[in-house]
Design an enzyme around this catalytic site. Structure first.
Site, PDB file in Angstrom:
ATOM      1  N   ASP A  59     -14.879  13.826 -14.637  1.00 44.48           N
ATOM      2  CA  ASP A  59     -15.594  13.129 -15.699  1.00 44.48           C
ATOM      3  C   ASP A  59     -16.910  12.520 -15.223  1.00 44.48           C
ATOM      4  OD1 ASP A  59     -16.107  12.154 -18.179  1.00 44.48           O
ATOM      5  OD2 ASP A  59     -14.625  10.550 -18.129  1.00 44.48           O
ATOM      6  N   GLU A  98     -22.755   6.626 -17.671  1.00 45.01           N
ATOM      7  CA  GLU A  98     -21.439   5.987 -17.716  1.00 45.01           C
ATOM      8  C   GLU A  98     -20.933   5.581 -16.331  1.00 45.01           C
ATOM      9  OE1 GLU A  98     -18.460   8.232 -19.813  1.00 45.01           O
ATOM     10  OE2 GLU A  98     -16.856   6.835 -19.280  1.00 45.01           O
ATOM     11  N   GLU A 104      -7.511  13.306 -24.977  1.00 46.77           N
ATOM     12  CA  GLU A 104      -7.526  11.849 -25.052  1.00 46.77           C
ATOM     13  C   GLU A 104      -7.079  11.341 -26.419  1.00 46.77           C
ATOM     14  OE1 GLU A 104     -11.488  10.803 -23.565  1.00 46.77           O
ATOM     15  OE2 GLU A 104     -10.659  10.784 -21.542  1.00 46.77           O
TER      16      GLU A 104
HETATM   17  C1  GCU Z   1     -14.932  10.013 -20.966  1.00 46.51           C
HETATM   18  C2  GCU Z   1     -15.441   8.783 -21.635  1.00 46.51           C
HETATM   19  C3  GCU Z   1     -14.947   8.687 -23.050  1.00 46.51           C
HETATM   20  C4  GCU Z   1     -15.282   9.973 -23.797  1.00 46.51           C
HETATM   21  C5  GCU Z   1     -14.732  11.162 -23.046  1.00 46.51           C
HETATM   22  C6  GCU Z   1     -15.149  12.493 -23.627  1.00 46.51           C
HETATM   23  O1  GCU Z   1     -13.552   9.925 -20.757  1.00 46.51           O
HETATM   24  O2  GCU Z   1     -15.083   7.652 -20.910  1.00 46.51           O
HETATM   25  O3  GCU Z   1     -15.530   7.590 -23.646  1.00 46.51           O
HETATM   26  O4  GCU Z   1     -14.777   9.958 -25.083  1.00 46.51           O
HETATM   27  O5  GCU Z   1     -15.207  11.136 -21.738  1.00 46.51           O
HETATM   28  O6  GCU Z   1     -16.023  13.124 -23.060  1.00 46.51           O
HETATM   29  O7  GCU Z   1     -14.615  12.924 -24.630  1.00 46.51           O
END
Ligand code: GCU
Length: 680
Positions: A365, A393, A286
């Site tokens: 997730d 979440e 990400e």
């Molecule tokens: C999910 C979440 C993010 C987080 C990511 C992770 O995508 O929405 O906010 O950073 O998981 O676990 O790194």
């Protein structure tokens, strides 16, 4: 009393009659050791007995009418009561609790001070839940060695995916001065047996990168607080730190200056915090930096850090949440669910012994329902730690009631067949299937600076239950709920039954009115709260449901789909691959089917969607009624707090119901057999 701040550690006074008389015999404490963790145990026991018995306990020279706490070989009363056979059964963090009825005394004994602390908290739990303590003979060891909590706290004070206020650790890009609150949190974590904490978010930005440099003296103060509660402190680090704060031009893991930089910084960390736990790393995930930039892989990246930590006994916890987050929705070949396994499985055997891969429970997730990650257990020569998310979440964000323990139990009991039968996830996580030195479970915390810690008071049970379950994955969801209810609300049979019922039924209720049959997501982009069926459908994140006029679901079969099913061992592979055998609740995760497809339940997919969404709301309404039946039996403020959230849940469940039903009615043109109101 009306704030919820005490959580499960309220130690409310028992009334004569309860088991008060037998408890009163044990109103003295016998202790001979002075180290800080034992002192924590002593002060907790003092405080607990004071609350429960209503009198301040005295310190006794002798064992009579006393609770003796201490390590083997250092406390004569403990040594008199605990036999050598028992001692042989106790590991590094385990404990015994034994009643010596004849001498009206009791021993909490352990091999280490940490074990004494866990035993003391357990004894207090027994006392607070009104257990019979006359004949105690308990030998208990934690099943998991690493029992971690991950804060997703940023230094600006925000909490990523936090639903209970701001950070208790950071404010205005500094470490907070309110150590009292942090100490209280340490106490909560230790009381349920957790032994490691990562205090900052896995997404490490420039300012947090300096936790290992500029802010180290303040981090050391926090480590000292946690140390008294037998909890090791860890930090999330930024893979690109050598560039961002080190002035180097590269973060290439094979570059000697980069390696040297990490070695020096790590030595500084250990100079400040001799028992520092290690680094948690989110790399090439990400948009976070990682070794891919330099044409290196995750073994190169993690081993570099492992080498820096190794001389000090530290570890690298390296996350496997690695996938292409810039996918094109037009591309039906790329499957995000496959990514972790495809990236990491080929690297098995290349990681140093102090590297642990942290793997989310599912391949996507933390969805309400998804299969268990096939990477868990699939790397026999690599240490792994399982990652859960206590923060809700995707499960109602602590505005909806969702008791997570049943979900985690299902995951832990899932049979991977990685070494044939007898390889469930709980034995992968504990390291016993592959004989790992380092293993365990981590989870994203659900607390913030709100007075009651978790926003929704009942969400406290998920933090409590997480610790209890990780200590012993064989505890049942029922027992954990019951313990927590008694500790939080007192020992009233009716309340226990009502709340227990609510908790145990909550996951299925939420699942009813959200995305159907394991297809996942359908949530509002970014916030992830509330329904938006196509919110991510044409986005880059790789989470699609592919609903059209004819059907819905993701074909992940080997025969005609992405081949994800083949990451599972037999017979899980065959079960998921086969449309006939795939469990209903995961059908749309693995298969694309017409709305008229008939489930094992006998219903068509479309009718199932309508039915569950109507039922979900009805059941959520019932939860509210049940909660109102408890008015007057507990603190009014607490009751009201929860009632407000429960009502919000119902309204929001209606929004889910109507959006989902309308969406699928419009897509399919198939009417509800029961002719209920679906907005066209
Ligand atoms: C999910 C979440 C993010 C987080 C990511 C992770 O995508 O929405 O906010 O950073 O998981 O676990 O790194």
């Amino acid at each position: 009393a009306g704030s919820g701040y005490q959580a499960w550690l309220g130690y409310r006074q028992l009334l004569p009659g309860d088991r008060f008389d037998q408890y009163a015999v044990f109103n003295r404490i016998h202790v001979t050791e002075t180290d800080s963790v034992i002192q924590t145990a002593v002060s907790e026991l003092t405080h607990g007995l004071e609350g429960i018995l209503g009198v301040k306990p005295e310190f006794a020279e002798q064992g009579k009418h006393a609770i003796a706490i201490g390590t083997f070989g250092n406390n004569p009363v403990v040594d008199r009561i605990v036999t050598a056979e028992k001692i042989a059964l106790i590991g590094q963090e385990g404990y015994v609790i034994i009643t010596d009825k004849k001498n009206a005394c009791m021993a909490v004994g352990a091999a280490t001070s940490n074990g004494v602390l866990y035993g003391t908290f357990h004894l207090l739990r027994l006392l607070s839940t009104g257990s019979d303590i006359n004949e105690l003979d308990i030998v208990d060891n934690p099943i998991n060695r690493l029992r971690m909590i991950n804060q997703w706290d940023n230094m600006d004070g925000s909490v990523e995916r936090g639903y209970a206020g701001e950070s208790i650790f950071f404010k205005d890009n500094l470490i907070t001065e309110d150590h009292g609150r942090i100490r209280d949190y340490a106490r909560m974590l230790a009381s349920v047996g957790l032994n490691g904490i990562v205090i900052n978010n896995v997404n490490v930005h420039k300012v947090e990168s300096k936790l290992i440099t500029e802010f180290l003296p303040d981090v050391a103060k926090l480590a000292a607080i946690f140390r008294e509660y037998a909890i090791k402190l860890f930090l999330s680090v930024n893979y690109a730190s050598p560039i961002e704060i080190g002035g180097l031009t590269t973060a290439d893991p094979l570059d000697s200056d980069v390696r040297q930089w990490w070695k020096e910084k790590t030595a500084d960390v250990y100079a400040a915090i001799p028992d520092f736990g290690g680094y948690l790393v989110k790399a090439d995930s990400e948009n976070r930096p990682g070794p891919f930039t330099y044409g290196r892989d995750h073994a190169d990246g993690s081993n570099m850090l492992a080498e820096a930590l190794e001389p000090f006994g530290g570890m690298v916890i390296w996350r496997c949440f690695v996938y292409n987050c810039k996918q094109d929705w037009r591309d039906r070949k790329t499957d995000r669910a496959r990514a972790a396994y495809d990236h990491f499985k080929p690297l098995d055997g290349r990681f140093m012994d102090n590297v642990i891969l942290q793997i989310k429970n599912g391949p996507l997730d933390f969805q309400v329902r998804e299969p268990v990650s096939p990477l868990l257990g699939a790397m026999p020569s690599t240490n792994q730690v399982l990652e859960f998310q206590i923060a809700q979440e995707y499960t109602g964000q602590q505005r909806h009631l969702f008791y997570l323990i049943p979900q985690w139990k299902e995951i832990l009991d899932f049979e991977t067949y990685t070494k044939g039968k007898g390889s469930p996830i709980k034995r992968i996580a504990s390291g016993s299937v592959h004989g790992n030195r380092l293993a365990g479970i981590a989870a994203v915390s659900n607390i913030g600076d709100e007075m009651n810690w978790t926003g929704h008071l009942l969400a406290q049970v998920n933090l409590y239950g997480y610790g209890r379950l990780v200590w012993n994955p064989d505890l049942t969801a029922e027992n954990i709920a019951e313990e927590w209810i008694k500790l939080t609300f007192g020992d009233n049979e009716n309340s226990i039954n009502v709340i227990k019922n609510m908790l145990l039924s909550s996951p299925a209720i939420y699942e009813c009115y959200t995305a159907p049959l394991g297809v996942g997501f359908m949530v509002t982009p970014h916030t992830h709260y509330g329904p938006d069926v196509d919110g991510y459908e044409y986005a880059k994140w790789g989470t699609y449901h592919y609903a059209d006029w004819h059907g819905i679901g993701v074909d992940r079969t080997l025969a005609t789909g992405t081949g994800y099913t083949s990451q599972y061992n037999s017979p899980n592979f065959e079960r998921y691959e086969s449309l006939a055998d795939c469990p209903d609740e995961l059908l749309l995760f693995f298969h694309h089917v017409p709305y008229t497809h008939v489930l094992h339940s006998g219903k068509t997919v479309i009718q199932h969607i309508y039915d569950t969404h109507f039922e979900g709301v009805e059941k959520a309404e019932r939860l509210v009624t049940e909660w109102y039946s408890l008015a007057g039996t507990m603190n009014e403020v607490l009751h009201k707090q929860v009632a407000e959230r429960m009502e919000e849940q119902v309204e929001h469940a209606k929004e889910w119901r109507d959006r989902i039903n309308t969406y699928f009615y419009r897509k399919s043109g198939i009417a509800d057999k029961a002719e209920r109101l679906i907005y066209s």
